[in-house]
Design a protein around this motif. Structure first.
Motif, PDB file in Angstrom:
ATOM      1  N   GLU A  78      -5.428   3.142  -0.743  1.00 57.81           N
ATOM      2  CA  GLU A  78      -4.820   1.714  -1.242  1.00 57.81           C
ATOM      3  C   GLU A  78      -4.844   0.662  -0.192  1.00 57.81           C
ATOM      4  O   GLU A  78      -5.759  -0.198  -0.382  1.00 57.81           O
ATOM      5  CB  GLU A  78      -3.289   1.375  -2.352  1.00 57.81           C
ATOM      6  CG  GLU A  78      -3.308  -0.343  -2.232  1.00 57.81           C
ATOM      7  CD  GLU A  78      -1.938   0.400  -2.904  1.00 57.81           C
ATOM      8  OE1 GLU A  78      -1.212  -0.500  -3.494  1.00 57.81           O
ATOM      9  OE2 GLU A  78      -1.389   1.366  -3.066  1.00 57.81           O
ATOM     10  N   ALA A 137       0.898  -1.294   0.035  1.00 55.98           N
ATOM     11  CA  ALA A 137      -0.455  -0.098  -0.292  1.00 55.98           C
ATOM     12  C   ALA A 137       1.029   0.832  -0.101  1.00 55.98           C
ATOM     13  O   ALA A 137       1.802   1.701   0.720  1.00 55.98           O
ATOM     14  CB  ALA A 137      -1.112   0.138   1.021  1.00 55.98           C
ATOM     15  N   TYR A 186      -8.161  -2.587   0.466  1.00 60.01           N
ATOM     16  CA  TYR A 186      -7.072  -3.899   0.642  1.00 60.01           C
ATOM     17  C   TYR A 186      -7.697  -4.298   2.237  1.00 60.01           C
ATOM     18  O   TYR A 186      -7.651  -5.333   2.228  1.00 60.01           O
ATOM     19  CB  TYR A 186      -5.143  -4.034   1.005  1.00 60.01           C
ATOM     20  CG  TYR A 186      -4.758  -3.741  -0.186  1.00 60.01           C
ATOM     21  CD1 TYR A 186      -5.541  -4.464  -1.351  1.00 60.01           C
ATOM     22  CD2 TYR A 186      -3.480  -3.310  -0.700  1.00 60.01           C
ATOM     23  CE1 TYR A 186      -3.927  -4.055  -3.129  1.00 60.01           C
ATOM     24  CE2 TYR A 186      -2.987  -2.724  -1.299  1.00 60.01           C
ATOM     25  CZ  TYR A 186      -3.338  -3.230  -2.319  1.00 60.01           C
ATOM     26  OH  TYR A 186      -2.849  -2.801  -3.927  1.00 60.01           O
TER      27      TYR A 186
END
Length: 598
Positions: free
Chosen positions: A218, A213, A222
């Motif tokens: 991001e 990340a 996840y």
């Protein structure tokens, strides 16, 4: 080359056995064998009595007299008020209680009186008890990795400010809630040894992906997927545990489950400290990134693979490679005696769009009682707020390594608290006492931290007992399992509904109560936890009332024939016509067994 049929002995397949079970026949150390499809006699209609006539129609199918089971005839005349607090008053008859000595409460064999019963429990603890401990450890390790990573450089690397920490946690919780709902359909139809490993592989992949990340957005994506794939773990594991263990055995096994959660809290801090010290900067990766790599590849993926081989399914649809035929029969006999229906043929399952299912869920008072119960358990947990680490960082001049090492102290004490409550509940057959006690201790912790202007030692004490907030969870989940044991499909739907509703509150309440900008004091958070703990403790008595009311309706299935001479009632007529007395207890006559065979 080996034939496929021989190779199958190394792969989990449905165990098809001669259709017979073992039941206690009343003689010490022996069992009788009966047909698995043998219908028991239902005395709810046409016998001239009014005892079972008052029982709700939907529970009549479960209130049948079984061949080979001892029945206690109980007159409720002069019943004392304090019997309300006897949790097992209607759940088990006196024969069941007497057959288990206190020192064998973890491994009794009082239901079938065979060595196979105790061997079964040994094997189950090694297979599902330790496996769920290991899997919960993986899940907790990943959850705590996020907390430890935040204090080990992730906050700076991803430019996390203000309430980004708690908001990211809330977003990940939404992932768990969204993907839980399909399991209302999947759980009654597909075996657990397939569901969990498949979901765990997805969970492992996205845990691994967190290492790369490069932005907060991001990372949130996840973490959302990690929680989504982890959504199956809690409901599936609890349904499997509830299918194999008796009501006075299960809290101790759910305790193993929660010990995995605590172990994750302990090892995460230690592993993060060691990783930060030894791997920070190696190959250009920060220490917090290495932790996600290690967790995903070296820990989570192997656990998923192991699960395919060790999860045994449920007794009536067993896929175990390690249980003998006799042990599976004993497990089925135990469930029959305990009124635990673990599965139903897929052809008999109702559509999820059937109003009949949702009517049973939403128009049953017990559902809403359990929703409140579980919601309180989710939102009283100061243990997982991260407040202790914020306090260590803000009020003490500790290094990153020392903060990570000290973070394990509350979780270490949590082992003691969880074992005390869970084992005590099974040993004394009373969950409510330990649930109320644990919440009282959590209230003390919250009260001290709300006051805040206390000595440093008082704060240490308050933080170190925060895991009393989670200590009641094994008892809570044992209650839910026992409430829902009579209908496998309804159990799956109701369990997911309860869990999704209560967890959804955990997706937004912490964002309001535990705002990162309020650290390290978190006065709002501790106040909210205090309120939920008080409600949790008091609500336990409401749950106890509904639990006992439910068990009284199912008393006949639990081996208890009730009547009340104070109300002018006499023992049911079928006792004289269909049953015979052996010692203190009544058994179904052989001639009645012959009727069943016909």
């Amino acid at each position: 080359m080996r034939s496929f049929s021989k190779q199958r002995t190394y792969l989990p397949t449905l165990r098809v056995l001669p259709e017979e079970q073992l039941l206690y026949d009343g003689s010490e150390g022996s069992v009788s064998t009966v047909d698995e499809h043998d219908e028991t006699l239902d005395f709810g209609k046409g016998d001239g009595t009014n005892v079972e006539a008052e029982i709700e129609s939907e529970s009549r199918d479960n209130e049948k007299v079984q061949h080979g089971v001892p029945y206690e005839l109980r007159d409720e005349k002069g019943r004392k008020w304090w019997k309300y607090f006897d949790e097992f008053e209607y759940r088990a008859n006196s024969e069941y209680r007497k057959k288990r000595t206190w020192y064998t409460f973890l491994y009794p064999n009082h239901l079938t009186q065979t060595k196979a019963e105790r061997t079964l429990l040994y094997k189950l603890d090694l297979m599902i008890g330790l496996y769920f401990l290991m899997l919960c450890w993986c899940k907790s390790l990943d959850t705590n990795n996020y907390i430890n990573a935040y204090f080990s450089g992730m906050q700076k690397d991803l430019n996390m400010t203000k309430n980004d920490y708690i908001n990211t946690t809330a977003i990940s919780n939404v992932g768990a809630i969204v993907l839980q709902l399909p399991f209302m359909y999947f759980l009654p139809r597909f075996p657990a040894h397939l569901i969990l490993p498949i979901m765990d592989l997805g969970w492992s992949f996205f845990t691994f992906a967190c290492y790369r990340a490069n932005s907060l957005a991001e990372l949130r994506a996840y973490r959302f997927m990690v929680s989504a794939f982890g959504s199956a773990y809690y409901p599936v594991s609890q349904i499997v545990l509830g299918a194999w263990y008796a009501p006075d055995e299960i809290s101790s096994r759910v305790c193993l489950f929660f010990c995995g959660q605590l172990l994750g809290g302990v090892t995460s801090g230690l592993l993060q400290a060691r990783t930060y010290k030894d791997l920070n900067g190696v190959h250009g990766l920060a220490g917090w990134r290495w932790m996600f790599l290690i967790d995903g590849i070296a820990i989570s993926i192997p656990c998923a693979i192991i699960g395919y081989f060790v999860i045994p399914g449920v007794p009536s649809k067993c896929y175990s490679l390690f249980l003998s035929d006799d042990e599976i029969r004993v497990a089925r006999a135990r469930n029959k005696r305990l009124q635990i229906k673990d599965a139903v043929d897929s052809s008999k399952l109702l559509s999820l769009f059937s109003w009949k299912i949702w009517k049973k869920v939403f128009f049953t008072p017990a559902f809403w009682v359990l929703v409140v119960f579980d919601t309180c358990s989710w939102n009283n947990m100061t243990a997982f707020s991260g407040s202790f680490l914020f306090w260590l960082k803000t009020d003490h001049n500790f290094s990153v390594v020392k903060i990570n090492n000290l973070s394990v102290l509350p979780a270490c004490l949590g082992f003691v608290f969880v074992f005390f409550c869970a084992w005590g509940a099974d040993l004394f057959r009373t969950k409510w006492i330990f649930m109320v006690f644990s919440q009282a201790m959590n209230c003390i912790s919250c009260a001290i931290l709300i006051k805040w202007d206390v000595s440093n030692s008082a704060k240490w004490f308050a933080f170190l007992i925060t895991y009393f907030s989670v200590a009641a969870s094994p008892c809570l989940w044992s209650f839910i399992n026992d409430f829902l044991r009579l209908d496998p499909q309804l159990k799956a739907v109701t369990w997911i509904a309860i869990y999704s509703f209560s967890q959804s509150t955990y997706a937004w309440i912490p964002t309001l109560a535990w705002k990162t900008v309020e650290q390290p004091r978190f006065k709002t958070g501790y106040t909210v936890s205090l309120i939920f703990s008080i409600v949790y403790g008091l609500w336990t008595f409401v749950v106890l009332y509904f639990y006992k009311r439910n068990e009284k309706k199912n008393a006949l299935g639990n081996g208890i024939i009730l009547y009340n001479s104070d109300h002018g009632e006499a023992p049911p007529a079928f006792i004289e016509t269909e049953m015979e007395k052996r010692g203190e207890y009544y058994f179904l006559k052989e001639k009645s067994k012959e009727k069943q065979d016909i």
